[in-house]
Design a protein around this motif. Sequence first.
Motif, PDB file in Angstrom:
ATOM      1  N   LEU A  64       0.824  -1.212   0.000  1.00  0.00           N
ATOM      2  CA  LEU A  64       0.000   0.000   0.000  1.00  0.00           C
ATOM      3  C   LEU A  64       0.859   1.263   0.000  1.00  0.00           C
ATOM      4  N   ALA A  65       1.930   1.264   0.790  1.00  0.00           N
ATOM      5  CA  ALA A  65       2.816   2.435   0.836  1.00  0.00           C
ATOM      6  C   ALA A  65       3.471   2.676  -0.518  1.00  0.00           C
ATOM      7  N   ASP A  66       3.936   1.628  -1.163  1.00  0.00           N
ATOM      8  CA  ASP A  66       4.603   1.777  -2.461  1.00  0.00           C
ATOM      9  C   ASP A  66       3.645   2.196  -3.566  1.00  0.00           C
ATOM     10  N   CYS A  91       1.337   2.423 -10.823  1.00  0.00           N
ATOM     11  CA  CYS A  91       0.111   1.680 -10.502  1.00  0.00           C
ATOM     12  C   CYS A  91      -1.079   2.396 -11.132  1.00  0.00           C
ATOM     13  N   THR A  92      -1.864   1.665 -11.918  1.00  0.00           N
ATOM     14  CA  THR A  92      -3.034   2.259 -12.573  1.00  0.00           C
ATOM     15  C   THR A  92      -4.348   1.749 -11.993  1.00  0.00           C
ATOM     16  N   SER A  93      -4.281   0.713 -11.179  1.00  0.00           N
ATOM     17  CA  SER A  93      -5.460   0.189 -10.494  1.00  0.00           C
ATOM     18  C   SER A  93      -5.026  -0.178  -9.079  1.00  0.00           C
ATOM     19  N   PHE A  94      -5.463   0.594  -8.106  1.00  0.00           N
ATOM     20  CA  PHE A  94      -4.983   0.464  -6.732  1.00  0.00           C
ATOM     21  C   PHE A  94      -5.693  -0.647  -5.985  1.00  0.00           C
ATOM     22  N   PRO A  95      -4.977  -1.292  -5.063  1.00  0.00           N
ATOM     23  CA  PRO A  95      -5.609  -2.338  -4.258  1.00  0.00           C
ATOM     24  C   PRO A  95      -6.606  -1.749  -3.257  1.00  0.00           C
ATOM     25  N   SER A  96      -7.743  -2.408  -3.136  1.00  0.00           N
ATOM     26  CA  SER A  96      -8.752  -2.053  -2.125  1.00  0.00           C
ATOM     27  C   SER A  96      -9.121  -3.323  -1.370  1.00  0.00           C
TER      28      SER A  96
END
Length: 126
Positions: A64-66, A91-96
């Motif tokens: 998440l930090a990166d 990153c073009t699609s972030f983790p949720s």
Amino acid sequence: MVQLVINGTTYPETSKDRYKVWIEDLGQMMRMAGGNLVFEKRGQIYCISYEYDYMDDFHMNKLLADLRSGNEVQVGFLLPDGSSSSGQFRCTSFPSPTFAFSKGFGEDTKGYWHGISFKLEGVETI
């Protein structure tokens, strides 16, 4: 086998088509005077899609930090032919992710990050 390393952190190997690497064309679709559409190709980049069911706190917090920093990240990755490569990605699609708990009672219960997925796109053309 190491599939993915982001800013020096190795992430767990995933399976069942949850790790994908492909080459995407960069360019622009244009309509010609005659009405037909053509694609003007300007280059190609690597794209990476990664999904993982459960991840521990250390890996999740680092990920998440990166990825949410907005900065480009250094990525080492496994190509479909089994060789490896590296480069700068964004990153073009972030983790949720969601937080889940293991089955158990009391101190046997452990929390996990669940449902992690993201997409990275190369910054440099290949």
